[in-house]
Write a protein that holds these residues in place. Structure first.
Motif, PDB file in Angstrom:
ATOM      1  N   LEU A  79       0.847  -1.187   0.000  1.00 45.38           N
ATOM      2  CA  LEU A  79       0.000   0.000   0.000  1.00 45.38           C
ATOM      3  C   LEU A  79       0.891   1.250   0.000  1.00 45.38           C
ATOM      4  O   LEU A  79       1.812   1.356   0.805  1.00 45.38           O
ATOM      5  CB  LEU A  79      -0.921   0.036   1.222  1.00 45.38           C
ATOM      6  N   VAL A  80       0.617   2.161  -0.905  1.00 44.14           N
ATOM      7  CA  VAL A  80       1.395   3.407  -0.950  1.00 44.14           C
ATOM      8  C   VAL A  80       0.471   4.616  -1.048  1.00 44.14           C
ATOM      9  O   VAL A  80      -0.605   4.549  -1.629  1.00 44.14           O
ATOM     10  CB  VAL A  80       2.369   3.464  -2.158  1.00 44.14           C
ATOM     11  N   SER A  81       0.934   5.709  -0.490  1.00 40.13           N
ATOM     12  CA  SER A  81       0.167   6.951  -0.540  1.00 40.13           C
ATOM     13  C   SER A  81       0.221   7.541  -1.948  1.00 40.13           C
ATOM     14  O   SER A  81       1.231   7.433  -2.644  1.00 40.13           O
ATOM     15  CB  SER A  81       0.749   7.954   0.448  1.00 40.13           C
ATOM     16  N   VAL A 138      -2.877   8.002   5.511  1.00 38.61           N
ATOM     17  CA  VAL A 138      -3.924   7.080   5.073  1.00 38.61           C
ATOM     18  C   VAL A 138      -3.434   5.632   5.020  1.00 38.61           C
ATOM     19  O   VAL A 138      -4.148   4.719   5.429  1.00 38.61           O
ATOM     20  CB  VAL A 138      -4.462   7.528   3.689  1.00 38.61           C
ATOM     21  N   VAL A 139      -2.198   5.416   4.554  1.00 36.63           N
ATOM     22  CA  VAL A 139      -1.710   4.044   4.411  1.00 36.63           C
ATOM     23  C   VAL A 139      -1.563   3.379   5.782  1.00 36.63           C
ATOM     24  O   VAL A 139      -1.993   2.233   5.983  1.00 36.63           O
ATOM     25  CB  VAL A 139      -0.383   4.009   3.618  1.00 36.63           C
ATOM     26  N   GLU A 142      -5.015   2.653   7.079  1.00 31.61           N
ATOM     27  CA  GLU A 142      -5.640   1.541   6.362  1.00 31.61           C
ATOM     28  C   GLU A 142      -5.026   0.198   6.784  1.00 31.61           C
ATOM     29  O   GLU A 142      -5.741  -0.770   7.031  1.00 31.61           O
ATOM     30  CB  GLU A 142      -5.486   1.760   4.851  1.00 31.61           C
TER      31      GLU A 142
ATOM     32  N   ARG B 309     -14.707   4.373   8.009  1.00 27.62           N
ATOM     33  CA  ARG B 309     -13.863   3.294   7.484  1.00 27.62           C
ATOM     34  C   ARG B 309     -13.346   3.647   6.081  1.00 27.62           C
ATOM     35  O   ARG B 309     -12.251   3.286   5.702  1.00 27.62           O
ATOM     36  CB  ARG B 309     -14.687   1.994   7.434  1.00 27.62           C
ATOM     37  N   GLU B 317      -6.745   7.906  -2.441  1.00 32.49           N
ATOM     38  CA  GLU B 317      -5.776   8.379  -1.464  1.00 32.49           C
ATOM     39  C   GLU B 317      -4.620   7.397  -1.245  1.00 32.49           C
ATOM     40  O   GLU B 317      -3.620   7.736  -0.664  1.00 32.49           O
ATOM     41  CB  GLU B 317      -6.467   8.699  -0.145  1.00 32.49           C
ATOM     42  N   PHE B 318      -4.821   6.148  -1.686  1.00 31.48           N
ATOM     43  CA  PHE B 318      -3.706   5.208  -1.657  1.00 31.48           C
ATOM     44  C   PHE B 318      -3.893   4.160  -2.746  1.00 31.48           C
ATOM     45  O   PHE B 318      -4.983   3.977  -3.265  1.00 31.48           O
ATOM     46  CB  PHE B 318      -3.562   4.545  -0.277  1.00 31.48           C
ATOM     47  N   LEU B 319      -2.780   3.501  -3.065  1.00 31.49           N
ATOM     48  CA  LEU B 319      -2.803   2.460  -4.087  1.00 31.49           C
ATOM     49  C   LEU B 319      -2.302   1.161  -3.478  1.00 31.49           C
ATOM     50  O   LEU B 319      -1.515   1.181  -2.531  1.00 31.49           O
ATOM     51  CB  LEU B 319      -1.870   2.817  -5.243  1.00 31.49           C
ATOM     52  N   ASP B 320      -2.757   0.043  -4.030  1.00 29.53           N
ATOM     53  CA  ASP B 320      -2.156  -1.234  -3.666  1.00 29.53           C
ATOM     54  C   ASP B 320      -1.320  -1.683  -4.852  1.00 29.53           C
ATOM     55  O   ASP B 320      -1.841  -2.158  -5.843  1.00 29.53           O
ATOM     56  CB  ASP B 320      -3.248  -2.262  -3.342  1.00 29.53           C
ATOM     57  N   GLU B 321      -0.010  -1.484  -4.723  1.00 26.55           N
ATOM     58  CA  GLU B 321       0.864  -1.772  -5.863  1.00 26.55           C
ATOM     59  C   GLU B 321       0.913  -3.260  -6.181  1.00 26.55           C
ATOM     60  O   GLU B 321       1.254  -3.647  -7.290  1.00 26.55           O
ATOM     61  CB  GLU B 321       2.269  -1.213  -5.593  1.00 26.55           C
TER      62      GLU B 321
END
Lengths: 305, 324
Positions: A79-81, A138-139, A142, B309, B317-321
């Motif tokens: 997970l990255v911002s 956020v990361v 999360e 949540r 706001e974020f990615l799952d690479e």
């Protein structure tokens, strides 16, 4: 060639980062000023063998110390911002993220893993201070929320090793909301009657303290860790006087009734395992950790005000 | 009142002074007409100014000393207010006010920060900086509302939680944290309105609800712009830049999905017209209270949880690479 010509590794200066483990052969302990052989220090979980000063350690080292055989399954490492605010001050947030990633290997300021802690299946999140001060954006929000949700599904305990300057400024109010998000998940964990232990290490401040660090079934702190909400400088500016010695340290919080106990790092795993058994966690095998030190009695705290 | 104008409202202040000077002179029809035309000019200048407010200017408006807060709304929006005091643990915090009243005939609980009007009041209210007792009092009162299934209306306006020795000693962080967790499970409708300054944890500590709203010129931030400037620029005078970077305005927060709605304010800000401000607030609160009250309890709690949540959205706001 000639052994007596061997170049010496320059000794790191103790002044710049007092609690970081320097990389020299010898380390000067900021607690007792003694020189410690680096290998002795790491063999002793980065606790000074002479005065028990706790050096700051990174997140993966934390997990290695807590999980049996130092093995765990990592969750959500990718997970990255996305830099939602396009935040730029003297440097861009993106470049700060890149620098943090290069320095720590991880992609943000927390590592989440599941594995066995003294044969108890457990989910552990460890914050990484080396990544933008361990700050929570956020990361981090999360990943910790997913960790708690995973624990609810798998019906196992959660441990969060706190080590953070607080909410991450560069993600603005989104960072602030992670406090609410994680606290909400902890409310559900609580309702599910599952254990949550907050381990407070140096430093635990700001929005992290004002959310999950203070919501544990148990608050266990390492000795002399800085734990508080407002920064000491902000308080000094507000009240216009110097803060008392030992203010916002573990011993102070214990005295004020905010934490349950102070535990030496070398005893941490045994104390946690013991607590988890009390809280009804199930073991998948016999206990393997034995207490090596007598239970330490905290020194009387320096009295504030 | 020219004393009431903000630094960027200089053009308005000049016109106000002219009106004041004219009204000192004996009244004539010509002068009356002139004053009238000046008033119209003020209105149009104000409209222009407020159409293009910078984030820092919005901070100034949000902190305006005459900006209406909970006390004004209690007076204008509710009837039969009974204030209740104390956290039943340590003290009564004056920076957070709570009590019950009727909202269009319906009993509700009101909770919110109070900054205080004049200097004496400001000191009494600690400038809206709540101590741990304030957060604990708020939760105690909200539990009371939950027990009798009364809706809760929260008004947020604080620079921050009080940063002092006694705050830390009595566990301000713990008080806020417990509120975050327990408000998430409060089994009664909760509406939150940020009316002025939403100052980080001190604001969030009473701001968990089924709907979170902001008045048009209020702000909500993780850190005050001055603090941010001092930290990253090492120069507190970069506060305007910091206000810009922090994305703390109501439209920004609506864009991030942190708030549900923006409550419009009169042109020139809430402080220019308390009656109209209250009226605009009333409409939105009435509608949303009906909406939230219509949900069954389990659905409302599930929606409240999902609302927070989903703050921080995958792909935005974020990615799952790993997902490629």
């Amino acid at each position: 060639m000639a052994w007596f010509k061997k170049t010496r590794t320059p000794r790191p200066t103790a002044s710049d980062k007092p609690s970081r483990v320097p990389e020299g052969l010898w380390v000067k302990c900021p607690g007792c000023s003694q020189a410690i052989y680096n290998k002795d220090l790491s063999a002793n979980q980065n606790v000074c063998p002479k005065c028990a000063h706790h050096f700051r350690i990174n997140a993966s080292e934390r997990l290695r110390l807590l999980f049996d055989d130092g093995e765990w399954t990592e969750h959500d490492p990718d997970l990255v911002s996305t830099d939602p605010l396009r935040f730029t001050d003297t440097k861009s947030y993106i470049s700060r993220l890149k620098a943090g990633q290069a320095a720590n290997g991880g992609k943000d300021a927390v590592i989440v893993g599941s594995g066995l802690l003294d044969n108890i299946p457990t989910v552990i999140a460890a914050q990484e201070y080396g990544f933008i001060g361990g700050s929570m954006g956020v990361v981090v929000g999360e990943k910790i929320t997913r960790a708690i949700e995973r624990a609810i599904v798998e019906r196992c305990p959660v441990i969060i090793v706190c080590c953070s300057g607080g909410a991450r400024m560069m993600e603005g109010a989104l960072s602030l909301m992670q406090m609410a998000k994680i606290s909400g998940a902890l409310a559900r964990l609580d309702r599910a009657r599952l254990p949550y232990i907050a381990v407070l290490t140096d430093p635990t401040t700001g929005g992290v303290t004002a959310s999950f660090a203070m919501l544990g079934d148990l608050h266990i702190a390492e000795p002399k860790a800085q734990i508080g909400f407002a920064g000491p400088r902000v308080i000094e500016q507000t009240i216009r006087q110097k803060l008392p010695e030992g203010f916002q340290r573990s011993e102070f919080l214990l005295e004020k009734g905010m934490i349950d106990l102070i535990v030496d790092r070398r005893e941490m795993k045994a104390v946690i395992a013991n607590a988890l058994v009390f809280m009804g966690a199930t073991r998948v095998g016999p206990p393997i950790v034995v207490r090596s030190l007598p239970v330490s009695q905290p020194e009387p705290a320096a009295q504030g005000s | 009142m020219p004393a009431d104008t903000l630094e960027f409202e200089e053009p308005i202040a000049v016109l106000l002074k002219e009106i004041e000077a004219l009204s000192m002179l004996p009244q004539t029809d010509a002068r009356e007409r002139e004053i009238e035309s000046l008033r119209r000019r003020i209105a149009s200048v104000r409209e222009d100014l407020y159409r293009t407010l910078t984030p820092w200017q919005r901070v100034l408006v949000a902190r305006h000393p005459s900006r209406p807060g909970i006390e004004i709304f209690i007076e204008r929006l509710f009837t039969g207010f009974t204030e209740i005091h104390g956290d039943r643990r340590f003290a009564d915090d004056h920076a957070i006010m709570t009590g019950f009243a009727e909202f269009h005939g319906q009993p509700v609980l009101i909770v919110g920060h109070v900054k205080g009007g004049d200097t004496k009041q400001k000191i009494f209210r600690n400038f809206g900086y709540a101590r741990p007792e304030g957060y604990r009092k708020a939760l105690r009162a909200m539990r009371l509302a939950e027990k009798f299934r009364r809706p809760i209306l929260v008004f947020v306006d604080t620079p921050a939680a009080y940063p002092g020795i006694e705050s830390e000693e009595r566990g301000v962080a713990e008080a806020i944290a417990v509120n975050l967790r327990d408000m998430m499970l409060l089994d009664t409708p909760v509406l939150v309105v940020v009316t002025g300054e939403g100052g980080s944890g001190g604001a969030l500590g009473i701001a968990i609800g089924d709907r979170v709203l902001m008045q048009e010129y209020s702000i909500y931030s993780v850190i005050p712009p001055e603090g941010c400037a001092a930290l990253v620029w090492r120069d507190a005078s970069k506060k305007a830049e910091a206000a810009e970077a922090l994305k703390l305005t109501a439209p920004d927060l609506l864009g991030f999905g942190i708030i549900d709605e923006i409550i419009p304010e009169p042109v020139g800000g809430a402080h220019t017209d308390h009656a109209l401000t209250t009226q605009l607030l009333d409409g939105v609160l009435t509608r949303l209270l009906a909406e939230v009250s219509a949900l069954d309890n389990a659905t409302r709690l599930e929606q409240r949880y999902q609302k927070f949540r989903s703050m921080g959205r995958l792909g935005l706001e974020f990615l799952d690479e790993a997902a490629g």
